[in-house]
Design a protein around this motif. Structure first.
Motif, mmCIF file in Angstrom:
data_model
loop_
_atom_site.group_PDB
_atom_site.id
_atom_site.type_symbol
_atom_site.label_atom_id
_atom_site.label_comp_id
_atom_site.label_asym_id
_atom_site.label_seq_id
_atom_site.Cartn_x
_atom_site.Cartn_y
_atom_site.Cartn_z
ATOM 1 N N MET A 250 1.003 -1.429 -0.198
ATOM 2 C CA MET A 250 -0.098 -0.131 -0.151
ATOM 3 C C MET A 250 1.089 1.423 0.099
ATOM 4 O O MET A 250 0.294 2.090 -0.821
ATOM 5 C CB MET A 250 -1.135 0.032 1.206
ATOM 6 C CG MET A 250 -1.855 -0.931 0.802
ATOM 7 S SD MET A 250 -2.411 -1.060 2.468
ATOM 8 C CE MET A 250 -3.503 -2.727 2.861
ATOM 9 N N ILE B 161 3.545 1.883 -1.455
ATOM 10 C CA ILE B 161 4.262 1.837 -2.724
ATOM 11 C C ILE B 161 3.128 2.458 -3.928
ATOM 12 O O ILE B 161 3.160 3.521 -4.296
ATOM 13 C CB ILE B 161 4.503 0.463 -3.578
ATOM 14 C CG1 ILE B 161 5.281 -0.615 -3.180
ATOM 15 C CG2 ILE B 161 4.804 0.941 -5.446
ATOM 16 C CD1 ILE B 161 6.804 0.764 -3.347
ATOM 17 N N VAL B 162 1.645 2.290 -3.505
ATOM 18 C CA VAL B 162 0.540 2.960 -4.311
ATOM 19 C C VAL B 162 0.609 4.283 -3.095
ATOM 20 O O VAL B 162 0.401 5.753 -4.618
ATOM 21 C CB VAL B 162 -0.833 2.198 -3.856
ATOM 22 C CG1 VAL B 162 -2.063 3.157 -4.257
ATOM 23 C CG2 VAL B 162 -0.748 0.956 -4.298
ATOM 24 N N ILE C 199 2.775 5.826 -2.570
ATOM 25 C CA ILE C 199 4.504 6.367 -3.529
ATOM 26 C C ILE C 199 3.755 7.035 -4.937
ATOM 27 O O ILE C 199 3.805 8.480 -4.980
ATOM 28 C CB ILE C 199 5.123 5.964 -3.445
ATOM 29 C CG1 ILE C 199 5.824 6.158 -2.288
ATOM 30 C CG2 ILE C 199 6.375 6.299 -4.645
ATOM 31 C CD1 ILE C 199 7.180 4.447 -1.799
ATOM 32 N N ALA C 200 3.034 6.026 -5.075
ATOM 33 C CA ALA C 200 2.795 6.367 -6.906
ATOM 34 C C ALA C 200 1.331 7.702 -6.646
ATOM 35 O O ALA C 200 1.958 8.554 -8.081
ATOM 36 C CB ALA C 200 2.530 5.148 -7.801
ATOM 37 N N VAL C 201 1.365 7.507 -5.843
ATOM 38 C CA VAL C 201 -0.394 9.013 -5.922
ATOM 39 C C VAL C 201 0.576 10.374 -5.586
ATOM 40 O O VAL C 201 0.073 10.964 -6.177
ATOM 41 C CB VAL C 201 -1.098 8.535 -5.276
ATOM 42 C CG1 VAL C 201 -1.961 9.826 -4.972
ATOM 43 C CG2 VAL C 201 -2.572 7.082 -5.449
ATOM 44 N N VAL D 16 3.494 10.939 -6.485
ATOM 45 C CA VAL D 16 4.343 11.145 -6.963
ATOM 46 C C VAL D 16 3.463 12.149 -7.881
ATOM 47 O O VAL D 16 4.287 13.090 -8.746
ATOM 48 C CB VAL D 16 5.467 10.539 -7.558
ATOM 49 C CG1 VAL D 16 6.378 10.119 -9.028
ATOM 50 C CG2 VAL D 16 6.114 10.026 -6.422
ATOM 51 N N ALA D 17 2.127 11.577 -8.852
ATOM 52 C CA ALA D 17 1.561 12.221 -9.867
ATOM 53 C C ALA D 17 1.111 12.428 -9.233
ATOM 54 O O ALA D 17 1.665 13.745 -10.112
ATOM 55 C CB ALA D 17 0.889 10.811 -10.101
ATOM 56 N N VAL E 147 3.573 15.288 -10.120
ATOM 57 C CA VAL E 147 4.362 15.798 -11.711
ATOM 58 C C VAL E 147 2.682 17.006 -12.588
ATOM 59 O O VAL E 147 3.787 17.141 -13.009
ATOM 60 C CB VAL E 147 4.704 14.205 -12.422
ATOM 61 C CG1 VAL E 147 3.900 14.236 -13.793
ATOM 62 C CG2 VAL E 147 5.529 13.375 -11.776
ATOM 63 N N SER F 116 8.746 10.242 -0.537
ATOM 64 C CA SER F 116 8.688 8.960 -0.919
ATOM 65 C C SER F 116 10.444 8.050 -1.043
ATOM 66 O O SER F 116 9.636 6.498 -0.919
ATOM 67 C CB SER F 116 8.598 9.285 -2.974
ATOM 68 O OG SER F 116 8.988 9.085 -3.606
#
Lengths: 429, 194
Positions: free
Chosen positions: B21, B23-24, B26-28, B30-31, B34, B51
């Motif tokens: 979770m 990792i998810v 982190i993805a959110v 980071v996005a 961006v 992250s």
């Protein structure tokens, strides 16, 4: 000192000690017997910075993306679409396999995932199509290896971190060789097919232009993911890790759109992703400790002096390295082979005057060869298991000619280094 | 004994799920950064720094699960040529070496976190986060890793000593089939949806 290191390294590996522990023990041996000042106190800092590396954060993101894409059904639609276009070439569906592998590789950072995915959608068509199992299965195993050469690539990220070269440049460097290697695979298939009389029995169904157009949308999702995961880097929107995060969210959206998301599936995906990531990262962390110990005791310098002192042209040494990897690749699991030897081989390559980005591409192709050379070749195992019947030798035999294509590709890269270095230098000015 | 085993297994897979979770998360994060950076030029959540910490924590929390599911990579080309008894001895060495490495990581990480805590070291960024904070969580994961590795070694040795060799092999010996079986399972999931 080099001899001691190599003896401990390969001795313990042969005894079946876990790769991560072997690397840590090597570092301790170097530090204990050869160091003038103990490097251990600095290692706490080193493993923290290694663990909190933003670049390596891309690794679990790619693995998780792969786990989720399996439930999206995009691979099957992509295969159908590519198949309707390329199956007229002699060799029929074999070219569809190569093409689908290459396109799937552009959304996947792993060779095993690529082979398993393409294998599952294509193997049911092998018997009805009248294909000879060895070549059909070998094509899947070899095509799958494109997963790490065509960006994104987990192996390139780890190589980039360990060899301290730009991951963005590595990605660019891999693109042209990736496409050429796929074309070499296809060329090889045409030659073998025209040569084998058995090929006459292949059943290639007619395709109408209407059908070709109607299945074309199947290649859109992979292309969209490629644009997110790789294109965004060169549009200047994102770094490689950020691109991995965008790709992951894209994959989640696509899978959800196809109704493939569920809590149970996500939990399973989490467990597997973390298991693979932590397994790999423990090896990476231990390799970084070894790297550090090697520099600390002056071994990296010693290797450089040693290589500089060899009275042979760099090309000869390079060829020896290539041969050594071909042999090691038969016996070692490929990712741990790559991580365990990067700290040793990169100083040699630099001392020889080669570009470490260029070598990164050669290295990926050597790792690809390792994936399809028996007795230990992960992609061979995967394809055999997907097939679920017949002899393992079929797969190994069928994949063997593709090793030849890989060697040709390495030869091309040695003769024309620009194949790998032109794109990175062009894009970055 | 069996109850303890069960608790360890459950805890390790719970930690692995939490790690996933993260990792998810982190993805959110980071996005979001961006998108924010490319639209307004602003950095909203400092995803780069946060992250990194979450990744370190995720790794340390997941480490125990790797050992328990027998996923550490070992070479078996020579190993399979040894007689049974020697193989089991090598299994003991393999588990002991992992216990050693995990204890070593835990010790070094603990020392680092304590040092940063007493010196009050903060990160060199806008956030100025006291480094010891994420590091203590990270060290906690490494501690769990070291503890489970030790328990696994003890369990393996206990099985061997009590003559339950098969049970010992299930935790200790090299099983290259596992990863492949799972790749197939995954591939079948794809096939089922196609």
């Amino acid at each position: 000192m080099i001899a001691v290191l190599l003896a401990v390294l390969f001795g313990l590996l042969a005894l079946g000690i876990p790769v991560a522990a072997v690397l840590a023990i090597c570092a301790l041996v170097l530090d204990h017997w050869f160091s003038f000042f103990p490097v251990m106190p600095a290692i706490g800092e080193l493993i923290w910075s290694g663990s909190s590396s933003f670049a390596l954060t891309a690794v679990p993101l790619f693995i998780l993306t792969g786990e989720i894409l399996l439930n999206s059904g995009i691979a099957a639609r992509m295969f159908k679409s590519i198949d309707s276009w390329v199956r007229v070439i002699p060799g029929g569906m074999l070219h569809s396999i190569v093409g689908s592998s290459a396109l799937f590789a552009a959304t996947s950072g792993s060779s095993v995932a690529t082979a398993a995915t393409i294998g599952t959608v294509s193997i049911p068509q092998m018997k009805p199509g009248g294909y000879a199992p060895p070549l059909f299965l070998g094509t899947i195993a070899a095509g799958g290896t494109l997963g790490i050469l065509i960006p994104p690539s987990i192996n390139m990220i780890i190589y980039g971190v360990l060899a301290e070269v730009s991951i963005g440049r590595l990605y660019l460097a891999g693109m042209i060789p990736g496409v050429i290697l796929a074309l070499l695979f296809s060329l090889l298939i045409v030659i073998i097919t025209l040569w084998q009389t058995r090929a006459i029995k292949i059943v290639v169904p007619e395709t109408s232009w209407k059908e070709r157009i109607s299945v074309l949308p199947g290649i859109v999702p992979p292309i969209m993911l490629f644009v997110l995961m790789v294109g965004s880097i060169y549009l200047g929107i994102a770094t490689p890790t950020e691109a991995a995060a965008l790709g992951f969210l894209g994959a989640v959206a696509m899978t959800a759109f196809n109704g493939g998301l569920s809590a149970a599936m996500m939990m399973r995906a989490f467990e597997r992703t973390i298991r693979t990531t932590c397994m790999v990262m423990l090896i990476v962390l231990c390799a970084q400790v070894l790297n550090f110990a090697m520099v600390g005791v002056g071994l990296a310098e010693q290797i450089r002096t040693f290589v500089g002192g060899i009275d042979a042209p760099p090309l000869v040494i390079l060829i020896c390295i290539v041969l050594a990897y071909l042999v090691l690749g038969c016996f070692m699991e490929s990712l741990s082979l790559m991580i365990a030897t990067t700290p040793i081989v990169v100083p040699i390559i630099i001392a020889l005057g080669y570009d470490p980005v260029w070598f990164g591409v050669v290295f990926m192709i050597l790792i690809e060869a390792a994936l399809i050379t028996p007795p230990i070749g992960m992609n061979l195992f995967v394809v055999q298991s997907v097939r679920g019947e017949g002899s393992f030798n079929d797969v190994a035999r069928g994949a063997a000619p593709f090793v030849l294509a890989m060697l040709v590709m390495i030869g091309l890269l040695i003769a024309f280094p620009g194949l790998a270095t032109w794109l990175p230098s062009y894009v970055r000015g | 004994m069996d109850l303890i085993d069960k608790i360890i297994d459950k805890t390790a897979s719970l930690f692995a799920r939490i790690a996933g979770m993260l990792i998810v998360v982190i993805a959110v994060m980071v996005a979001v950064d961006v998108v924010a950076r490319n639209t307004s030029g602003a950095v909203l959540v400092q995803s780069y720094e946060l992250s990194s910490y979450l990744f370190a924590i995720s790794l340390s929390l997941g480490m125990a699960y790797v050992g328990l599911s027998g996923a550490h990579i070992r070479l078996d080309v020579v190993y399979v040529r040894f007689p049974h008894r020697i193989r089991r001895l090598l299994d003991v060495l393999a588990l002991a070496s992992l216990t050693g490495v995990s204890a070593f990581l835990f010790y070094l990480g603990f020392e680092l976190a304590v040092k940063n805590f007493t010196k009050g070291v903060v990160s060199t960024s806008h956030l100025a986060i006291p480094l010891a904070t994420p590091q203590f969580v990270w060290v906690f994961g490494l501690g769990v890793f070291a503890l489970t590795s030790l328990l696994l070694s003890i369990r393996h040795a206990a099985y061997l000593l009590s003559g339950r060799g098969d049970a010992a092999d299930r935790i200790g010996s090299i099983n290259p089939e596992k990863e492949i079986e799972e790749a197939i399972e995954d591939a079948n999931a794809e096939g089922a949806r196609a």
